[in-house]
Design a protein around this motif. Structure first.
Motif, PDB file in Angstrom:
ATOM      1  N   LEU A 369       0.843  -1.189   0.000  1.00  0.00           N
ATOM      2  CA  LEU A 369       0.000   0.000   0.000  1.00  0.00           C
ATOM      3  C   LEU A 369       0.882   1.243   0.000  1.00  0.00           C
ATOM      4  O   LEU A 369       1.785   1.381   0.821  1.00  0.00           O
ATOM      5  N   THR A 370       0.632   2.129  -0.960  1.00  0.00           N
ATOM      6  CA  THR A 370       1.448   3.332  -1.077  1.00  0.00           C
ATOM      7  C   THR A 370       1.170   4.277   0.075  1.00  0.00           C
ATOM      8  O   THR A 370       0.011   4.621   0.356  1.00  0.00           O
ATOM      9  N   GLY A 371       2.244   4.709   0.753  1.00  0.00           N
ATOM     10  CA  GLY A 371       2.082   5.582   1.909  1.00  0.00           C
ATOM     11  C   GLY A 371       1.812   7.027   1.501  1.00  0.00           C
ATOM     12  O   GLY A 371       2.260   7.486   0.447  1.00  0.00           O
ATOM     13  N   GLU A 372       1.074   7.725   2.337  1.00  0.00           N
ATOM     14  CA  GLU A 372       0.792   9.141   2.113  1.00  0.00           C
ATOM     15  C   GLU A 372       1.965   9.989   2.593  1.00  0.00           C
ATOM     16  O   GLU A 372       2.710   9.593   3.496  1.00  0.00           O
ATOM     17  N   VAL A 373       2.127  11.142   1.982  1.00  0.00           N
ATOM     18  CA  VAL A 373       3.176  12.065   2.413  1.00  0.00           C
ATOM     19  C   VAL A 373       2.763  12.668   3.755  1.00  0.00           C
ATOM     20  O   VAL A 373       1.663  13.215   3.890  1.00  0.00           O
ATOM     21  N   PRO A 374       3.626  12.566   4.787  1.00  0.00           N
ATOM     22  CA  PRO A 374       3.287  13.158   6.086  1.00  0.00           C
ATOM     23  C   PRO A 374       3.037  14.663   5.959  1.00  0.00           C
ATOM     24  O   PRO A 374       3.615  15.335   5.103  1.00  0.00           O
ATOM     25  N   MET A 375       2.175  15.176   6.812  1.00  0.00           N
ATOM     26  CA  MET A 375       1.779  16.586   6.760  1.00  0.00           C
ATOM     27  C   MET A 375       2.973  17.525   6.816  1.00  0.00           C
ATOM     28  O   MET A 375       3.034  18.514   6.092  1.00  0.00           O
ATOM     29  N   HIS A 376       3.948  17.237   7.669  1.00  0.00           N
ATOM     30  CA  HIS A 376       5.053  18.179   7.845  1.00  0.00           C
ATOM     31  C   HIS A 376       5.983  18.217   6.621  1.00  0.00           C
ATOM     32  O   HIS A 376       6.797  19.123   6.489  1.00  0.00           O
ATOM     33  N   LEU A 377       5.860  17.217   5.703  1.00  0.00           N
ATOM     34  CA  LEU A 377       6.696  17.204   4.504  1.00  0.00           C
ATOM     35  C   LEU A 377       5.978  17.750   3.275  1.00  0.00           C
ATOM     36  O   LEU A 377       6.592  17.926   2.221  1.00  0.00           O
ATOM     37  N   ARG A 378       4.701  18.026   3.396  1.00  0.00           N
ATOM     38  CA  ARG A 378       3.948  18.473   2.221  1.00  0.00           C
ATOM     39  C   ARG A 378       4.284  19.917   1.860  1.00  0.00           C
ATOM     40  O   ARG A 378       4.711  20.718   2.696  1.00  0.00           O
ATOM     41  N   ASP A 379       4.093  20.234   0.595  1.00  0.00           N
ATOM     42  CA  ASP A 379       4.389  21.569   0.080  1.00  0.00           C
ATOM     43  C   ASP A 379       3.472  22.604   0.728  1.00  0.00           C
ATOM     44  O   ASP A 379       2.249  22.464   0.723  1.00  0.00           O
ATOM     45  N   SER A 380       4.096  23.656   1.258  1.00  0.00           N
ATOM     46  CA  SER A 380       3.308  24.703   1.937  1.00  0.00           C
ATOM     47  C   SER A 380       3.466  26.052   1.252  1.00  0.00           C
ATOM     48  O   SER A 380       3.136  27.087   1.841  1.00  0.00           O
ATOM     49  N   HIS A 381       3.937  26.079   0.004  1.00  0.00           N
ATOM     50  CA  HIS A 381       4.239  27.342  -0.656  1.00  0.00           C
ATOM     51  C   HIS A 381       3.041  27.955  -1.376  1.00  0.00           C
ATOM     52  O   HIS A 381       3.035  29.150  -1.659  1.00  0.00           O
ATOM     53  N   TYR A 382       2.071  27.139  -1.728  1.00  0.00           N
ATOM     54  CA  TYR A 382       0.960  27.716  -2.476  1.00  0.00           C
ATOM     55  C   TYR A 382      -0.115  28.244  -1.514  1.00  0.00           C
ATOM     56  O   TYR A 382      -0.192  27.860  -0.348  1.00  0.00           O
ATOM     57  N   LYS A 383      -0.944  29.139  -2.022  1.00  0.00           N
ATOM     58  CA  LYS A 383      -1.968  29.801  -1.213  1.00  0.00           C
ATOM     59  C   LYS A 383      -2.955  28.772  -0.654  1.00  0.00           C
ATOM     60  O   LYS A 383      -3.483  27.957  -1.384  1.00  0.00           O
ATOM     61  N   GLY A 384      -3.176  28.831   0.610  1.00  0.00           N
ATOM     62  CA  GLY A 384      -4.134  27.945   1.251  1.00  0.00           C
ATOM     63  C   GLY A 384      -3.521  26.674   1.791  1.00  0.00           C
ATOM     64  O   GLY A 384      -4.200  25.912   2.487  1.00  0.00           O
TER      65      GLY A 384
END
Length: 443
Positions: A369-384
């Motif tokens: 099962l493909t793991g999800e990207v943890p919240m702290h590693l996700r891209d935060s540069h775009y609006k919202g």
């Protein structure tokens, strides 16, 4: 003067009677040279021929090893009808006529037909498809001869309905025996002439013919027929004459067949095995036979990452540089750059840790099962993005001592999974120590 006339007349008659290799073709199994692994008394093929119980077979091997000769021996031995086609000159029409005739003989006289197809690898798909039903139902017994690996070049259904017998190159001592028999043979060889071949000349032809009896006999024939007898009436063949008559070693190498894959496999395994001499040998053989040097250069680049990896990161730079040099200066000069890269890689410390690591990771991606990207590693540069919690809790390593901070970069539940396991060899040992020390000091 009379001796000169006799010798010259005899030479002319020999020329008219066909090539020496054809005249010396053995007609019985007892006179057949080599291939004891399949033709020694008691071996399957030997028993099949002796008992006249031939089933469909494919004879596979380099030129001059006796495939056509063996088929003719079977033709002399069998009570079945024997028909021969050449895949180069025969089309579907001729093939269907032979099959129809074979069916008539089988139905009316209960007489089997053996169909020998020389160079069967040159049959196209439609020709092979036309042949298959006849082989399958037993209307004909197929004997195919090919220099190419039938598993690559012949339809799988035909291969599955045939026994494959591989013929090997003849050993130099076997070639030497064939040459001596040709010199002694009064009926088909040069026994009626006074020919003296030096041991050095005999050895040279036997070795340089590369296991090809036809090539060796052609060289001998050229030497005998173009050399004048001395005052004693002897045709003396020395090393210099032999070298002139067999100028280049014939290398059997098909860029689309198993020779291509076998040689590149030996080449890569020699690099991996830290044997620069063997690696240079296999590369030189491929270059001499006309292999695409870019193909070799690409394989060198692959080896730099697969077999050396981070044990010597410079190996990849050198491999890529060799490819670039090949593009800039071309052959034959670029052989020097390829040789430099090959010897460097062969002499480098080895590690397949990166290769094994990516394969393990790809296996998990494919099978788990493909793991999800943890919240702290996700891209935060775009609006919202921040409102969605992206990037929350991420620790920027450069803000910490030694530019490292302990945090998880794997999907949830996979925090303890390890793919890359550095070795103790070369530069990779330094990388391993860095990782171990960094993690140990930042628990």
């Amino acid at each position: 003067m009379q001796q000169d006339f006799f010798t010259n007349n005899l030479k002319e008659n020999l020329k008219k009677s066909g090539p020496l290799a054809s005249r010396m073709r053995p007609k019985t199994l007892e006179g057949f040279y080599g291939q004891k692994h399949i033709l020694a008394p008691g071996k399957l093929l030997y028993r099949m021929i002796e008992a006249d119980r031939i089933t469909s077979i494919i004879l596979y091997g380099p030129p001059g090893t006796g495939k056509t000769t063996l088929a003719r021996i079977i033709a002399n031995k069998t009570k079945s009808n024997f028909t021969q086609l050449n895949a180069v000159t025969s089309g579907v029409k001729e093939l269907r006529e032979v099959i129809q005739k074979a069916k008539e003989n089988l139905g009316m006289y209960n007489s089997k037909t053996i169909l020998f197809i020389d160079e069967i690898h040159r049959f196209n798909k439609s020709q092979q498809d036309a042949l298959l039903p006849a082989v399958e139902e037993g209307s004909v017994v197929l004997i195919g001869a090919t220099t190419e690996n039938p598993y690559f070049e012949v339809n799988a259904p035909l291969v599955s309905r045939s026994r494959i017998f591989r013929l090997n190159r003849l050993a130099p001592e076997e070639i030497a025996d064939i040459i001596e028999k040709a010199l002694e043979n009064h009926e088909n060889g040069f026994g009626k002439l006074k020919v003296d071949i030096s041991p050095e000349a005999l050895r040279h032809i036997a070795q340089v013919s590369n296991g090809d009896a036809r090539n060796a006999l052609n060289a001998l024939e050229l030497a005998v027929l173009t050399t004048k007898e001395n005052q004693e009436g002897v045709i003396s063949i020395d090393l210099e004459t032999a070298q002139e008559c067999i100028q280049k070693r014939v290398i059997h190498y098909d860029k689309d067949g198993d020779n291509h894959y076998d040689n590149i496999s030996a080449f890569i395994k020699s690099i991996r095995g830290s044997d620069p001499d063997a690696a240079l040998y296999w590369m030189s053989k491929m270059l001499w036979a006309g292999e695409d040097p870019k193909f070799i250069a690409r394989r060198i680049i692959i080896s730099a990452s697969e077999d050396i990896g981070n044990a010597d990161p410079n190996a990849l730079n050198i491999a890529v540089s060799a490819f670039r040099a090949l593009e800039i200066i071309g052959m034959p000069e670029a052989r020097l750059s390829l040789a430099q890269a090959v010897t460097y890689l062969a002499c480098s410390p080895k590690s397949n840790a990166a290769y094994m690591g990516v394969n393990k990771a790809l296996s998990d991606i494919q099978n788990k099962l493909t793991g999800e990207v943890p919240m702290h590693l996700r891209d935060s540069h775009y609006k919202g993005a921040k409102s969605l919690g992206h990037g929350k809790g991420y620790k920027y390593p450069h803000d910490y001592e030694n530019h490292y901070v302990k945090q998880s970069y794997m999907p949830p539940g996979m925090e303890d999974v390890t793919y890359y396991e550095p070795t103790e060899l070369g530069f990779e040992k330094i990388l391993k120590e860095y990782l171990e020390n960094t993690k140990k000091n930042n628990k």
